[in-house]
Design a protein around this motif. Sequence first.
Motif, mmCIF file in Angstrom:
data_model
loop_
_atom_site.group_PDB
_atom_site.id
_atom_site.type_symbol
_atom_site.label_atom_id
_atom_site.label_comp_id
_atom_site.label_asym_id
_atom_site.label_seq_id
_atom_site.Cartn_x
_atom_site.Cartn_y
_atom_site.Cartn_z
ATOM 1 N N ASP A 93 -2.012 -46.723 -49.216
ATOM 2 C CA ASP A 93 -2.022 -45.326 -48.629
ATOM 3 C C ASP A 93 -2.414 -44.299 -49.778
ATOM 4 O O ASP A 93 -1.477 -44.223 -50.595
ATOM 5 C CB ASP A 93 -0.943 -45.173 -47.763
ATOM 6 C CG ASP A 93 -0.680 -43.726 -47.190
ATOM 7 O OD1 ASP A 93 -1.283 -43.523 -46.224
ATOM 8 O OD2 ASP A 93 0.023 -42.794 -47.859
ATOM 9 N N ILE A 94 -3.462 -43.558 -49.570
ATOM 10 C CA ILE A 94 -3.709 -42.590 -50.718
ATOM 11 C C ILE A 94 -2.461 -41.434 -50.882
ATOM 12 O O ILE A 94 -2.267 -41.111 -51.835
ATOM 13 C CB ILE A 94 -4.954 -41.819 -50.555
ATOM 14 C CG1 ILE A 94 -6.214 -42.834 -50.574
ATOM 15 C CG2 ILE A 94 -5.180 -40.713 -51.417
ATOM 16 C CD1 ILE A 94 -7.712 -42.392 -50.293
ATOM 17 N N GLU A 95 -2.147 -40.782 -49.856
ATOM 18 C CA GLU A 95 -1.278 -39.712 -49.666
ATOM 19 C C GLU A 95 0.111 -40.364 -50.266
ATOM 20 O O GLU A 95 0.599 -39.853 -51.275
ATOM 21 C CB GLU A 95 -0.958 -39.240 -48.309
ATOM 22 C CG GLU A 95 -0.047 -38.196 -48.377
ATOM 23 C CD GLU A 95 0.298 -37.669 -46.979
ATOM 24 O OE1 GLU A 95 -0.215 -38.086 -45.984
ATOM 25 O OE2 GLU A 95 1.284 -36.583 -46.804
ATOM 26 N N ALA A 96 0.641 -41.563 -49.866
ATOM 27 C CA ALA A 96 1.857 -41.870 -50.401
ATOM 28 C C ALA A 96 1.710 -42.091 -52.045
ATOM 29 O O ALA A 96 2.461 -41.874 -52.830
ATOM 30 C CB ALA A 96 2.262 -43.200 -49.613
ATOM 31 N N THR A 97 0.639 -42.859 -52.208
ATOM 32 C CA THR A 97 0.140 -43.081 -53.749
ATOM 33 C C THR A 97 0.402 -41.690 -54.595
ATOM 34 O O THR A 97 0.919 -41.937 -55.649
ATOM 35 C CB THR A 97 -1.127 -43.777 -53.926
ATOM 36 O OG1 THR A 97 -0.985 -45.115 -53.232
ATOM 37 C CG2 THR A 97 -1.557 -44.035 -55.360
#
Length: 270
Positions: free
Chosen positions: A218-222
Amino acid sequence: MTFTEQLAAAWQKNDSQLCVGLDPDPAKFPAHLKGRDDAIFEFCKTIVDATADLVCSFKPQIAYFAARRAEDQLEALIAHIHERHPGIPVILDAKRGDIGSTAEQYAVEAFERFKADAVTVNPYMGRDSVEPYLAFPDKGVILLCRTSNAGGSDLQFLDVGGEKLYERVARLAAEQWNTTGQIGLVVGATFPAEIARVRAIVGEMPLLVPGIGAQGGDIEATVKAGRTAAGTGLMINSSRAILYAGKGEDYASAARLAARETRDAINAHR
Ligand SMILES: O=C(O)c1cc(=O)[nH]c(=O)n1[C@@H]1O[C@H](COP(=O)(O)O)[C@@H](O)[C@H]1O
């Protein structure tokens, strides 16, 4: 210029924390390249030229070249990146790890033969297996810490006296081994909680984060877990989702579109 200086400049110039991974698989190449002796070089060069203003680094994976006796094409590709896109660091993904005398040869291979700016290294054999790379004081040494694959937990998640093995790697790297200031760590995008843990341990150290795109991270979580206070500090790698975004002769424009969307999605959360 050191690797970290080059990386900081590329982060800023291209407003990007995206690393495009170069994992060329001829079985997935568009039809017009099939059968060409230089197909691997040509495919990767086209991707590089189509995305160079959108990335903070390129990461060729050596196995994709060596498996097809195409190391000469890897040399040519890295030379092309340095010549045509100066300032974009090249991370040779080789995940080497061996006793010091052999590691010396791997370091020469990465930095003198292939002229990479940084190399991925497996730290499992300890400090003296990492030191030969640090003898090249300008070069980046990116240690596996918390890898993106499910099996990474088999060892990296073991408790080693009150902390997990991957936390010990992060601590050793930050507190004892980083004599050149050029060490970075690999932390998979598939494990955002551990990215945050590593960031808390290592301060501003650059993190190479594979696992978005084809591996589903997940880009946002990363980004939220891994960014520094300044909103940088990351090389978020995507390989297959960019390389094979298009299947036909339009693969370069499809890769560019995918890279732009990924860079922008990363930036939306910085
Ligand atoms: O060191 C790496 O680059 C790496 C570490 C890791 O934990 N996981 C991981 O996927 N990689 C590499 O990152 C790339 C991921 O490719 P995609 O899954 O196609 O984006 C491959 O070249 C992997 O070898």
